[in-house]
Design an enzyme around this catalytic site. Structure first.
Site, PDB file in Angstrom:
ATOM      1  N   HIS A 263      34.960  63.026  41.985  1.00 38.10           N
ATOM      2  CA  HIS A 263      34.983  61.852  42.870  1.00 38.10           C
ATOM      3  C   HIS A 263      36.214  61.902  43.757  1.00 38.10           C
ATOM      4  CE1 HIS A 263      36.789  60.863  38.966  1.00 38.10           C
ATOM      5  NE2 HIS A 263      37.668  60.142  39.645  1.00 38.10           N
TER       6      HIS A 263
ATOM      7  N   GLU B  95      39.843  60.360  34.525  1.00 38.88           N
ATOM      8  CA  GLU B  95      39.181  59.619  33.444  1.00 38.88           C
ATOM      9  C   GLU B  95      37.687  59.927  33.400  1.00 38.88           C
ATOM     10  OE1 GLU B  95      39.532  55.431  34.101  1.00 38.88           O
ATOM     11  OE2 GLU B  95      41.721  55.502  34.178  1.00 38.88           O
ATOM     12  N   VAL B  96      37.127  60.122  34.571  1.00 38.38           N
ATOM     13  CA  VAL B  96      35.675  60.304  34.660  1.00 38.38           C
ATOM     14  C   VAL B  96      35.407  61.728  35.127  1.00 38.38           C
ATOM     15  CG1 VAL B  96      33.538  59.499  35.711  1.00 38.38           C
ATOM     16  CG2 VAL B  96      35.370  57.858  35.195  1.00 38.38           C
TER      17      VAL B  96
ATOM     18  N   ARG C  60      32.829  50.788  45.335  1.00 43.28           N
ATOM     19  CA  ARG C  60      34.178  50.269  45.106  1.00 43.28           C
ATOM     20  C   ARG C  60      34.655  50.575  43.691  1.00 43.28           C
ATOM     21  NH1 ARG C  60      35.257  48.001  49.667  1.00 43.28           N
ATOM     22  NH2 ARG C  60      33.626  46.854  50.757  1.00 43.28           N
ATOM     23  N   ASP C  61      35.927  50.971  43.590  1.00 41.70           N
ATOM     24  CA  ASP C  61      36.532  51.207  42.278  1.00 41.70           C
ATOM     25  C   ASP C  61      36.633  49.875  41.538  1.00 41.70           C
ATOM     26  OD1 ASP C  61      38.527  53.681  41.091  1.00 41.70           O
ATOM     27  OD2 ASP C  61      38.746  51.682  40.215  1.00 41.70           O
ATOM     28  N   ILE C  62      36.326  49.914  40.260  1.00 39.30           N
ATOM     29  CA  ILE C  62      36.299  48.681  39.452  1.00 39.30           C
ATOM     30  C   ILE C  62      37.716  48.141  39.220  1.00 39.30           C
ATOM     31  CG2 ILE C  62      36.445  49.650  37.098  1.00 39.30           C
ATOM     32  CD1 ILE C  62      33.925  47.926  36.443  1.00 39.30           C
TER      33      ILE C  62
ATOM     34  N   HIS D 229      38.791  59.710  45.813  1.00 38.74           N
ATOM     35  CA  HIS D 229      39.314  58.354  46.002  1.00 38.74           C
ATOM     36  C   HIS D 229      39.671  58.161  47.480  1.00 38.74           C
ATOM     37  CE1 HIS D 229      40.326  57.331  41.670  1.00 38.74           C
ATOM     38  NE2 HIS D 229      40.272  58.653  41.564  1.00 38.74           N
TER      39      HIS D 229
ATOM     40  N   ASN E  44      41.607  63.694  41.473  1.00 35.09           N
ATOM     41  CA  ASN E  44      42.312  63.979  40.224  1.00 35.09           C
ATOM     42  C   ASN E  44      41.522  65.060  39.496  1.00 35.09           C
ATOM     43  OD1 ASN E  44      44.410  62.059  40.491  1.00 35.09           O
ATOM     44  ND2 ASN E  44      43.014  60.439  39.853  1.00 35.09           N
TER      45      ASN E  44
END
Ligand code: 5GP
Ligand code: ZN
Length: 105
Positions: free
Chosen positions: A96, A91-92, A28-30, A98, A83
């Site tokens: 990944h 950002e990371v 899960r995304d924080i 989403h 992204n």
């Protein structure tokens, strides 16, 4: 290894893992932007989605499909997003996918 998502794969940083395969981990995304917001990542460190192999991409999409089923959004629909690069807001820098759903986007 200082990569945040590599540390999640290694269990060094806690995350709510919802799905795992030999090659992928989903958690899960924080800071969720929808009721369902899961990140599906390859276990292997690859900075950008466009540098993933076809096999890695296939594994991520297969995992995303199973995550969507488990989260109950298969019928209502969901958005799959990669992204890539600074202007996208990435950002990371560990690729990944989403998985976003559970409301009208
Ligand atoms: P990006 O903007 O790079 O496509 O997405 C990175 C995502 O990772 C963001 O949605 C952000 O909320 C999420 N994120 C950042 N740090 C952490 C963390 O430590 N744990 C979890 N579960 N998600 C994180
Ligand atoms: Zn990494």
């Amino acid at each position: 290894m200082s990569c945040l998502f590599c540390r999640i794969v290694d269990g060094e940083i806690p995350a709510t893992v919802v799905h795992e395969t030999k090659t992928t981990v989903a958690f899960r995304d924080i800071r969720p932007k929808a009721p369902v917001h899961v990140l599906v990542i390859p276990r292997e460190h690859v900075p950008n989605a466009v540098d993933l192999t076809g096999e890695q991409l296939g594994d991520l999409f297969a995992a995303a499909k199973e995550v969507a089923e488990a989260e109950g959004v298969s019928e209502t629909g969901y958005r799959l997003v990669f992204n890539t690069g600074p202007d996208s807001g990435q950002e990371v820098f560990h690729a990944h996918l989403h998985v976003l759903g559970g409301r009208k986007l």
